[in-house]
Design an enzyme around this catalytic site. Structure first.
Site, PDB file in Angstrom:
ATOM      1  N   ARG A 221       0.851  -1.174   0.000  1.00 19.91           N
ATOM      2  CA  ARG A 221       0.000   0.000   0.000  1.00 19.91           C
ATOM      3  C   ARG A 221       0.893   1.232   0.000  1.00 19.91           C
ATOM      4  O   ARG A 221       1.983   1.231   0.590  1.00 19.91           O
ATOM      5  CB  ARG A 221      -0.934   0.025   1.216  1.00 19.91           C
ATOM      6  CG  ARG A 221      -2.052  -0.995   1.165  1.00 19.91           C
ATOM      7  CD  ARG A 221      -3.083  -0.645   0.112  1.00 19.91           C
ATOM      8  NE  ARG A 221      -4.248  -1.525   0.138  1.00 19.91           N
ATOM      9  CZ  ARG A 221      -4.370  -2.623  -0.590  1.00 19.91           C
ATOM     10  NH1 ARG A 221      -3.373  -2.996  -1.395  1.00 19.91           N
ATOM     11  NH2 ARG A 221      -5.477  -3.356  -0.538  1.00 19.91           N
ATOM     12  N   GLU A 249      -2.882   8.574  -3.750  1.00 20.65           N
ATOM     13  CA  GLU A 249      -3.273   7.734  -4.871  1.00 20.65           C
ATOM     14  C   GLU A 249      -4.699   8.085  -5.291  1.00 20.65           C
ATOM     15  O   GLU A 249      -5.593   8.083  -4.436  1.00 20.65           O
ATOM     16  CB  GLU A 249      -3.194   6.255  -4.460  1.00 20.65           C
ATOM     17  CG  GLU A 249      -3.346   5.277  -5.597  1.00 20.65           C
ATOM     18  CD  GLU A 249      -3.086   3.848  -5.156  1.00 20.65           C
ATOM     19  OE1 GLU A 249      -4.023   3.025  -5.287  1.00 20.65           O
ATOM     20  OE2 GLU A 249      -1.971   3.552  -4.676  1.00 20.65           O
ATOM     21  N   HIS A 268      -1.686   1.010  -9.680  1.00 20.32           N
ATOM     22  CA  HIS A 268      -2.353   0.050  -8.796  1.00 20.32           C
ATOM     23  C   HIS A 268      -3.084  -1.025  -9.615  1.00 20.32           C
ATOM     24  O   HIS A 268      -4.294  -1.239  -9.452  1.00 20.32           O
ATOM     25  CB  HIS A 268      -3.324   0.761  -7.858  1.00 20.32           C
ATOM     26  CG  HIS A 268      -3.564  -0.002  -6.575  1.00 20.32           C
ATOM     27  ND1 HIS A 268      -3.881   0.614  -5.401  1.00 20.32           N
ATOM     28  CD2 HIS A 268      -3.541  -1.332  -6.305  1.00 20.32           C
ATOM     29  CE1 HIS A 268      -4.045  -0.292  -4.446  1.00 20.32           C
ATOM     30  NE2 HIS A 268      -3.839  -1.486  -4.980  1.00 20.32           N
TER      31      HIS A 268
END
Length: 305
Positions: A221, A249, A268
């Site tokens: 993450r 993000e 991602h």
């Protein structure tokens, strides 16, 4: 029972007797029924905070079965009578593929050659000879099922593997050993869940301990790494990075990480593959059957894991 994908109807068919199924694909979509009647919920992939907040209206809710490996958005935000389960095992193969691909692309400088191709430039002499994966010392930080899958796919490259987890066990180092292990690693792979203990784990001290020329690979993450410290270290050119996750993000268009020649960024996507839903809904069906028969559920999340 609510699920997040129309495809899940066929993947769960035939349903056990008495189960009523509806689909809520997005948090802003019209609700397919009364949320107070939902007992078993499969939220959308990469759920937002708005989806998490919907759980408050599900007063009959007993189980949340995620199709993500990480549960950080949900931990500490659910009543005690709701069992939270992650998708451990579902993402092993494709996340491991991304990690190995990112390592190879970074070491062999495919990122540089892709930019040269876009500019119609034959760039042979610009970065050759490139580095190589064979014989590298790889440190996997996060020794769960994805870490094991990464290790299995790296083994044919004749790398030297070491593992780090929360606590030491046979063949696995404890996180307290990182200051000793980091200077010995050519590649450091992050696969830990986001918890209060791992948030900011990759700070200035962590990065400073990495060997000159080492590669940091983040498939965990974004907030596991301190972005300011990461940007400072990468700007120096001393190390390089391959990032599937960032903090913030999405990464803003003007962020300095975009322009660094020693950074490979993907948006991602490690878990976004065609085979995800069949694998995910096989887990959902197993968990639904266990719930209906009163058996303990697999992959229950405790302390963020």
């Amino acid at each position: 029972m609510w699920i997040a994908h129309e495809a899940g109807r066929d993947l769960l068919d035939p349903l056990p007797a008495g189960v009523e199924l509806a689909v809520l694909p997005r948090p802003d979509a019209p609700l397919p029924g009364d949320p107070a009647e939902v007992e078993f919920w499969v939220p959308p992939f990469l759920s937002s905070g708005d989806v998490v907040g919907l759980a408050e209206r599900m007063t009959s809710l007993k189980v949340i079965q995620l199709i993500t490996a990480g549960a950080d958005a949900w931990v500490g935000r659910l009543p005690s009578h709701v069992t939270l389960c992650d998708a451990r095992g579902v993402h092993d193969s494709h996340t491991a593929e991304w990690v190995v691909g990112a390592i190879l692309a970074s070491l062999r400088r495919f990122d540089h050659f892709a930019r040269a191709q876009a500019a119609h430039r034959w760039a042979y002499a610009e970065v050759t000879p490139t580095d190589e994966l064979g014989g590298k010392r790889v440190l996997i930080v996060g020794a769960g099922s994805i870490g094991a899958a990464v290790a299995a796919r790296l083994a044919p490259f004749e790398v030297d593997l070491a593992y780090v987890a929360r606590t030491a066990r046979d063949g696995v180092h404890g996180v307290d050993e990182l200051p000793r292990l980091l200077p010995q690693a050519d590649v450091v792979v992050l696969l830990v869940p986001l918890t209060p203990q791992t948030r900011g784990l990759v700070d200035a001290g962590f990065l400073a301990a990495m060997a000159d020329g080492a590669l940091l690979v983040n498939a965990a993450r974004g907030p596991v790494a301190d972005t300011a410290a990461l940007n400072k270290e990468l700007t120096s050119g001393r190390i390089s990075a391959a990032l599937d996750v960032t903090d913030p993000e999405p990464l803003p268009a003007g962020h300095p990480l975009w322009d660094l020649p020693n950074v490979l960024i993907t948006p991602h996507v490690a878990g976004s593959v065609r085979g995800l839903l069949p694998r995910a809904y096989r887990l959902v069906r197993r968990q639904l059957d266990r719930y209906l028969t009163g058996e303990p559920l697999d992959n229950q999340v405790h302390d963020g894991y």
